[in-house]
Motif scaffolding. Sequence first.
Motif, PDB file in Angstrom:
ATOM      1  N   GLY A  35       0.807  -1.212   0.000  1.00 21.61           N
ATOM      2  CA  GLY A  35       0.000   0.000   0.000  1.00 21.61           C
ATOM      3  C   GLY A  35       0.834   1.254   0.000  1.00 21.61           C
ATOM      4  O   GLY A  35       2.047   1.216   0.260  1.00 21.61           O
ATOM      5  N   TRP A  36       0.179   2.354  -0.328  1.00 21.16           N
ATOM      6  CA  TRP A  36       0.755   3.689  -0.214  1.00 21.16           C
ATOM      7  C   TRP A  36      -0.050   4.468   0.820  1.00 21.16           C
ATOM      8  O   TRP A  36      -1.290   4.442   0.800  1.00 21.16           O
ATOM      9  CB  TRP A  36       0.705   4.419  -1.547  1.00 21.16           C
ATOM     10  N   PHE A  37       0.658   5.153   1.677  1.00 24.94           N
ATOM     11  CA  PHE A  37       0.066   6.048   2.650  1.00 24.94           C
ATOM     12  C   PHE A  37       0.769   7.395   2.520  1.00 24.94           C
ATOM     13  O   PHE A  37       1.842   7.482   1.930  1.00 24.94           O
ATOM     14  CB  PHE A  37       0.252   5.501   4.079  1.00 24.94           C
ATOM     15  N   ARG A  38       0.174   8.433   3.083  1.00 30.33           N
ATOM     16  CA  ARG A  38       0.817   9.743   3.051  1.00 30.33           C
ATOM     17  C   ARG A  38       0.539  10.501   4.334  1.00 30.33           C
ATOM     18  O   ARG A  38      -0.484  10.268   4.990  1.00 30.33           O
ATOM     19  CB  ARG A  38       0.353  10.559   1.847  1.00 30.33           C
ATOM     20  N   GLN A  39       1.449  11.410   4.652  1.00 31.65           N
ATOM     21  CA  GLN A  39       1.289  12.244   5.843  1.00 31.65           C
ATOM     22  C   GLN A  39       1.637  13.680   5.492  1.00 31.65           C
ATOM     23  O   GLN A  39       2.789  13.972   5.130  1.00 31.65           O
ATOM     24  CB  GLN A  39       2.169  11.744   6.987  1.00 31.65           C
ATOM     25  N   ALA A  40       0.649  14.539   5.582  1.00 34.26           N
ATOM     26  CA  ALA A  40       0.845  15.961   5.338  1.00 34.26           C
ATOM     27  C   ALA A  40       1.271  16.644   6.639  1.00 34.26           C
ATOM     28  O   ALA A  40       1.007  16.119   7.729  1.00 34.26           O
ATOM     29  CB  ALA A  40      -0.441  16.575   4.811  1.00 34.26           C
ATOM     30  N   PRO A  41       1.914  17.799   6.553  1.00 32.81           N
ATOM     31  CA  PRO A  41       2.351  18.506   7.763  1.00 32.81           C
ATOM     32  C   PRO A  41       1.188  18.768   8.708  1.00 32.81           C
ATOM     33  O   PRO A  41       0.142  19.270   8.298  1.00 32.81           O
ATOM     34  CB  PRO A  41       2.922  19.812   7.213  1.00 32.81           C
ATOM     35  N   GLY A  42       1.365  18.397   9.957  1.00 36.44           N
ATOM     36  CA  GLY A  42       0.344  18.643  10.963  1.00 36.44           C
ATOM     37  C   GLY A  42      -0.844  17.709  10.920  1.00 36.44           C
ATOM     38  O   GLY A  42      -1.815  17.903  11.651  1.00 36.44           O
ATOM     39  N   LYS A  43      -0.786  16.690  10.059  1.00 35.92           N
ATOM     40  CA  LYS A  43      -1.900  15.762   9.938  1.00 35.92           C
ATOM     41  C   LYS A  43      -1.445  14.336  10.191  1.00 35.92           C
ATOM     42  O   LYS A  43      -0.252  14.042  10.158  1.00 35.92           O
ATOM     43  CB  LYS A  43      -2.525  15.866   8.546  1.00 35.92           C
ATOM     44  N   GLU A  44      -2.423  13.468  10.447  1.00 32.56           N
ATOM     45  CA  GLU A  44      -2.108  12.065  10.644  1.00 32.56           C
ATOM     46  C   GLU A  44      -1.853  11.386   9.302  1.00 32.56           C
ATOM     47  O   GLU A  44      -2.340  11.830   8.262  1.00 32.56           O
ATOM     48  CB  GLU A  44      -3.261  11.362  11.376  1.00 32.56           C
ATOM     49  N   ARG A  45      -1.100  10.309   9.363  1.00 29.89           N
ATOM     50  CA  ARG A  45      -0.851   9.541   8.153  1.00 29.89           C
ATOM     51  C   ARG A  45      -2.161   8.905   7.695  1.00 29.89           C
ATOM     52  O   ARG A  45      -2.922   8.392   8.519  1.00 29.89           O
ATOM     53  CB  ARG A  45       0.229   8.485   8.413  1.00 29.89           C
TER      54      ARG A  45
END
Length: 126
Positions: free
Chosen positions: A35-45
């Motif tokens: 899978g691919w996941f992502r985490q933006a600044p200040g947010k949860e993955r």
Amino acid sequence: QVQLVESGGGLVQAGGSLRLSCAASGRTVSVYAMGWFRQAPGKEREFVAAISRTTMRTSYADSVKGRFTISRDNAKNTLYLQMNNLKPEDTAVYYCAASFNPSWSATMTQPTYDYWGQGTQVTVSS
């Protein structure tokens, strides 16, 4: 053990495209899904997309459906994420992950995954 190394991140303008790659090594024959996941600044993955190793069944987060495509080349032990029509809100660190859990319904949840890459930064400018 499975080792995962992502590449392909970078800076792109809104509307542009990028293709991320994730090279896997080790016990890849035991991997059920990736899978691919992502985490933006200040947010949860968060979950982005997943694909099974054998059936190539895929799933996507609603936010990326129709824009992103997940694929894998088992011969090369490589996972891909083709990202088109990128938006500034796609800016994040993108992680690939591998799961031994043979439950497709669990592939959107992070605890399902046993191994993670170090992440690659994707920045989309407006």
